[in-house]
Design an enzyme around this catalytic site. Structure first.
Site, mmCIF file in Angstrom:
data_model
loop_
_atom_site.group_PDB
_atom_site.id
_atom_site.type_symbol
_atom_site.label_atom_id
_atom_site.label_comp_id
_atom_site.label_asym_id
_atom_site.label_seq_id
_atom_site.Cartn_x
_atom_site.Cartn_y
_atom_site.Cartn_z
ATOM 1 N N ASN A 163 -26.335 -8.502 -34.891
ATOM 2 C CA ASN A 163 -25.029 -8.060 -34.366
ATOM 3 C C ASN A 163 -23.894 -8.348 -35.384
ATOM 4 O OD1 ASN A 163 -23.207 -7.292 -32.205
ATOM 5 N ND2 ASN A 163 -22.646 -9.589 -32.387
ATOM 6 N N ASP A 166 -22.700 -17.649 -36.525
ATOM 7 C CA ASP A 166 -21.216 -17.039 -36.809
ATOM 8 C C ASP A 166 -21.066 -17.891 -38.102
ATOM 9 O OD1 ASP A 166 -18.697 -15.622 -36.672
ATOM 10 O OD2 ASP A 166 -19.661 -14.964 -34.824
ATOM 11 N N LYS A 214 -23.238 1.533 -40.718
ATOM 12 C CA LYS A 214 -23.747 1.716 -39.643
ATOM 13 C C LYS A 214 -24.832 2.781 -39.578
ATOM 14 C CE LYS A 214 -21.573 -1.472 -37.533
ATOM 15 N NZ LYS A 214 -22.313 -2.688 -36.923
ATOM 16 N N TYR A 249 -17.072 2.066 -43.484
ATOM 17 C CA TYR A 249 -17.751 1.365 -42.184
ATOM 18 C C TYR A 249 -18.960 2.095 -41.846
ATOM 19 C CZ TYR A 249 -18.133 -0.579 -37.386
ATOM 20 O OH TYR A 249 -18.453 -1.237 -36.400
ATOM 21 N N ASP A 279 -23.215 -17.780 -43.100
ATOM 22 C CA ASP A 279 -22.787 -16.612 -43.645
ATOM 23 C C ASP A 279 -24.081 -15.683 -43.956
ATOM 24 O OD1 ASP A 279 -21.842 -14.247 -45.060
ATOM 25 O OD2 ASP A 279 -20.888 -15.496 -46.742
ATOM 26 N N VAL A 280 -24.376 -14.497 -42.942
ATOM 27 C CA VAL A 280 -25.513 -13.711 -43.101
ATOM 28 C C VAL A 280 -25.688 -12.998 -44.227
ATOM 29 C CG1 VAL A 280 -25.480 -13.650 -40.494
ATOM 30 C CG2 VAL A 280 -24.316 -11.915 -41.935
ATOM 31 N N THR A 323 -13.583 -5.646 -27.641
ATOM 32 C CA THR A 323 -13.871 -7.030 -28.228
ATOM 33 C C THR A 323 -12.556 -7.073 -29.153
ATOM 34 O OG1 THR A 323 -14.767 -5.578 -29.957
ATOM 35 C CG2 THR A 323 -16.174 -6.481 -28.163
#
Length: 255
Positions: free
Chosen positions: A90, A37, A159, A155, A63-64, A190
């Site tokens: 994720n 993360d 996905k 968004y 940082d992905v 969450t």
């Protein structure tokens, strides 16, 4: 129960919510976890909690969306534990805006984290998985891939793309003993969904309306999603690849 003892997992977005819960559950099943993360303090809390419970976990601030950082994270994983057997991709950010109000920068950042980040993480772990002839990748998509709401076009596009990407990875690497699937979390308690409520004109009504739309009438707990990830990465799911598992309280079942 899960047949995961001794395996090595990279979990992105592990500082909070679904990622945090899943990292803890994998560790409890005997998996050595690399928690990824950007939030260093929260990551350290997660890893300390896992260690206190007898598990093994290390924090990797990454940082992905940055390929060099992802490659460095996987190299550090190899040096510390070995090649990853499991990837739970994720990490994600959310944006709720109509198209005309979405800036180019917002669009690019959303796709960089949610879509490019998954590609980079998959690419980085696949080489080791191919050598081992074993691996399980679970990508966190969303019900937005199949049916979305107003103001979620950007968004939802990330996905939906993840589901298509997952199918390609599953086909490309099936002969190497590598499986790839998507989990489809429903409305989960969450920070992401709490932020959505808080940004609504009437947070109480937004929450009530969402709960009313879910056939089971409640939000998922992060652990509900974590259990599905454990299943998909375990030997119990050894003949499952290229598909999606909805954990959404029946949300997508209704017209």
């Amino acid at each position: 129960m899960w047949n995961l003892e001794g395996r090595i997992a990279v979990v992105t977005g592990a500082a909070n919510g679904i990622g945090s819960a899943t990292a803890s559950m994998l560790a409890a099943a005997g998996v050595r976890v690399v928690a990824v993360d950007l939030e260093r303090t929260a990551l350290e809390v997660v890893c300390d909690r896992i260690g206190s419970a007898g598990g093994q976990a290390i924090a990797a601030v990454t940082d992905v969306s940055d390929g060099a950082q992802v490659e460095r994270m996987v190299q550090e994983t190899r040096q510390r534990f070995g090649d990853p057997d499991i990837l739970f991709a994720n990490a994600a950010i959310q944006l709720a805006k109509p198209v005309v109000e979405t800036s180019e920068q917002e669009w690019d950042r959303l796709h960089a984290v949610n879509l490019k980040g998954v590609f980079l993480c998959c690419r980085a772990v696949l080489a080791g998985m191919r050598v081992q002839k074993r691996g399980a990748i679970v990508i966190s998509s969303s019900g937005h891939a199949f049916a979305t709401y107003r103001n979620f076009s950007a968004y939802a596009s990330t996905k939906g793309a993840l589901v298509a990407f997952m199918r390609g990875v599953a086909l490309d690497y099936a002969a190497d003993g590598i499986r790839c699937n998507c989990v489809i979390p429903g409305a989960t308690d969450t920070r992401l969904i709490r932020d959505y409520f808080a940004q609504s004109a009437d947070p109480g009504k937004a929450r009530a309306d969402l709960l009313a739309s879910i056939p089971l009438g409640r939000l998922a707990a992060p652990e509900h999603i974590g259990k599905s990830v454990l299943f998909l990465t375990s030997d119990h799911a050894s003949y499952i690849t290229g598909t999606t598992l909805s954990v959404d309280g029946g949300l997508l079942a209704q017209a």
